[in-house]
Design a protein around this motif. Structure first.
Motif, mmCIF file in Angstrom:
data_model
loop_
_atom_site.group_PDB
_atom_site.id
_atom_site.type_symbol
_atom_site.label_atom_id
_atom_site.label_comp_id
_atom_site.label_asym_id
_atom_site.label_seq_id
_atom_site.Cartn_x
_atom_site.Cartn_y
_atom_site.Cartn_z
ATOM 1 N N UNK A 29 0.811 -1.225 0.000
ATOM 2 C CA UNK A 29 0.000 0.000 0.000
ATOM 3 C C UNK A 29 0.846 1.278 0.000
ATOM 4 N N UNK A 30 0.372 2.269 -0.740
ATOM 5 C CA UNK A 30 0.984 3.598 -0.749
ATOM 6 C C UNK A 30 -0.111 4.626 -1.002
ATOM 7 N N UNK A 31 0.124 5.833 -0.519
ATOM 8 C CA UNK A 31 -0.784 6.941 -0.782
ATOM 9 C C UNK A 31 0.027 8.093 -1.350
ATOM 10 N N UNK A 32 -0.537 8.773 -2.342
ATOM 11 C CA UNK A 32 0.100 9.912 -2.993
ATOM 12 C C UNK A 32 -0.585 11.197 -2.521
ATOM 13 N N UNK A 33 0.217 12.145 -2.061
ATOM 14 C CA UNK A 33 -0.292 13.442 -1.612
ATOM 15 C C UNK A 33 0.133 14.518 -2.604
ATOM 16 N N UNK A 34 -0.837 15.148 -3.231
ATOM 17 C CA UNK A 34 -0.534 16.149 -4.261
ATOM 18 C C UNK A 34 -0.085 17.461 -3.635
ATOM 19 N N UNK A 35 0.408 18.350 -4.480
ATOM 20 C CA UNK A 35 0.953 19.618 -4.030
ATOM 21 C C UNK A 35 -0.087 20.708 -3.910
ATOM 22 N N UNK A 36 0.432 21.922 -3.735
ATOM 23 C CA UNK A 36 -0.417 23.078 -3.523
ATOM 24 C C UNK A 36 0.037 23.810 -2.269
ATOM 25 N N UNK A 37 -0.838 23.851 -1.229
ATOM 26 C CA UNK A 37 -2.177 23.272 -1.152
ATOM 27 C C UNK A 37 -3.082 23.846 -2.247
ATOM 28 N N UNK A 38 -4.020 23.035 -2.697
ATOM 29 C CA UNK A 38 -4.938 23.495 -3.716
ATOM 30 C C UNK A 38 -4.751 22.831 -5.054
ATOM 31 N N UNK A 39 -3.746 21.937 -5.185
ATOM 32 C CA UNK A 39 -3.537 21.248 -6.447
ATOM 33 C C UNK A 39 -4.553 20.138 -6.641
ATOM 34 N N UNK A 40 -4.172 19.118 -7.377
ATOM 35 C CA UNK A 40 -5.073 17.995 -7.636
ATOM 36 C C UNK A 40 -4.246 16.826 -8.156
ATOM 37 N N UNK A 41 -4.815 15.633 -8.043
ATOM 38 C CA UNK A 41 -4.132 14.468 -8.594
ATOM 39 C C UNK A 41 -4.283 14.458 -10.103
ATOM 40 N N UNK A 42 -3.394 13.719 -10.775
ATOM 41 C CA UNK A 42 -3.486 13.529 -12.217
ATOM 42 C C UNK A 42 -2.899 12.172 -12.563
ATOM 43 N N UNK A 43 -3.184 11.646 -13.762
ATOM 44 C CA UNK A 43 -2.742 10.295 -14.115
ATOM 45 C C UNK A 43 -1.230 10.096 -14.069
ATOM 46 N N UNK A 44 -0.447 11.156 -14.298
ATOM 47 C CA UNK A 44 1.010 11.004 -14.269
ATOM 48 C C UNK A 44 1.497 10.568 -12.893
ATOM 49 N N UNK A 45 0.809 10.996 -11.837
ATOM 50 C CA UNK A 45 1.237 10.643 -10.481
ATOM 51 C C UNK A 45 1.223 9.142 -10.245
ATOM 52 N N UNK A 46 0.374 8.423 -10.970
ATOM 53 C CA UNK A 46 0.333 6.958 -10.822
ATOM 54 C C UNK A 46 1.586 6.307 -11.388
ATOM 55 N N UNK A 47 2.268 7.009 -12.284
ATOM 56 C CA UNK A 47 3.315 6.389 -13.090
ATOM 57 C C UNK A 47 4.693 6.377 -12.436
#
Length: 334
Positions: free
Chosen positions: A51-69
């Motif tokens: 298991x892993x969790x990805x935390x996006x930037x910002x604050x205020x950003x969003x996830x995108x498909x590239x983060x999975x890669x």
């Protein structure tokens, strides 16, 4: 578990590791987290993977498909989510009960919802801030940390990027950033922007959000403004990004004191960690990562000499992919 025969793409830059192939989520939805917020989440990879969790930037950003890669999803079980008010989370751009501590508990709610005991936490920029704060608060739930573009959210860092410092390297972009703010208010740019980004006038919000977002987009990569993520040019994204980011920064990240993360490194010293930092990162300069490394010598530390802040720069990709592969071998802790 046997090593998957699949290999990531290899960039042309000196045989560096590249991103893994595109994958689609096997699970997605919205999770109610209180105060009227619903966070969007998705899962990718193997349901029985690490298991892993990805935390996006910002604050205020969003996830995108590239983060999975950045992950070998034939071996990882990967969770990603849009933080409160961001991306597909609802309501969009909301500042209501939107604090670092609320986000930390959202991460815990998601972990419990997915039925996971522990996970590796991966975050860059603001995602590194949130990853560190989460690990300090819930060290028993973190198996490993992978951090990029370290941001400790101190007054010194905020002053460098939003008041004076980066402005001397990018005077042209800085001029555009200052344009919506009258000269008499430029002595405190975060406060001036906060006033406009919380205005009830959508046009005032939109003008400020566009300038705030462009400033970050113009400075994010050594490859120049053409490397700016396309979403920075979408006004709905820009408003959510700028409103939430400025809200957090105007409140010092909601930390009880300046330097709170470094003061609490002892609580996470036992957690395996990787730190990846671009040498020419202007958004979150190397000093913060160096301070973290100095306080936490047990963490693996890598400076990428030909990179800035963007996670998609070839040297950063290479270092992060190697880190996620190495983290697969971290033995679960009791």
């Amino acid at each position: 578990m046997q090593r998957s025969p699949s290999l990531p793409e290899v960039s042309a830059a000196g045989g560096r590791r590249g991103l893994y192939p595109v994958v689609d989520p096997f699970n997605s939805g919205w999770l109610q987290v209180g105060s009227g917020h619903e966070i969007y989440f998705e899962e990718c990879g193997r349901q029985d993977g690490k298991p892993a969790v990805v935390l996006h930037g910002g604050p205020g950003g969003a996830i995108n498909p590239t983060m999975r890669r950045f992950f070998d999803t034939e071996r990882w079980r990967l969770a990603l989510f849009d933080q409160r008010g961001c991306g597909r989370s609802r309501p969009n751009a909301s500042l209501e009960d939107n604090t670092t501590w609320a986000l930390i508990e959202d991460i815990e709610r998601l972990r419990v919802h997915l039925g996971l005991e522990k996970w590796t936490v991966f975050g860059g920029s603001w995602g590194s801030t949130l990853a560190l704060a989460y690990a300090i608060t819930h060290p028993d739930r973190v198996e490993a940390l992978i951090l990029r573009g370290v941001f400790l959210l101190t007054r010194k860092e905020l002053h460098w990027f939003y008041q004076e410092g980066a402005s001397m390297l990018f005077p042209d972009a800085w001029e555009r950033y200052c344009a919506p703010i009258p000269p008499e208010e430029r002595g405190d740019m975060i406060t001036a922007y906060h006033k406009r980004l919380t205005s009830r006038d959508r046009a005032v919000q939109a003008e400020a959000a566009a300038a705030w977002s462009q400033w970050e987009g113009d400075t994010i990569s050594i490859r120049g403004p053409e490397a700016r993520p396309a979403k920075f040019d979408e006004i709905d994204f820009a408003v959510a990004f700028a409103r939430i980011e400025c809200h957090f920064f105007a409140n010092g990240g909601f930390f009880p004191k300046d330097g709170w993360i470094l003061d609490n490194v002892d609580k996470i010293r036992h957690i395996p960690a990787w730190i990846v930092q671009g040498r020419f990162d202007v958004v979150t300069p190397l000093q913060a990562a160096w301070s973290l490394k100095t306080a936490w010598p047990q963490a693996r530390f890598e400076v990428v000499w030909d990179a800035g802040h963007a996670s998609t720069e070839p040297g950063i990709v290479d270092a992060l992919v190697r880190a996620t592969d190495q983290a697969l071998d971290v033995a679960p802790r009791a």
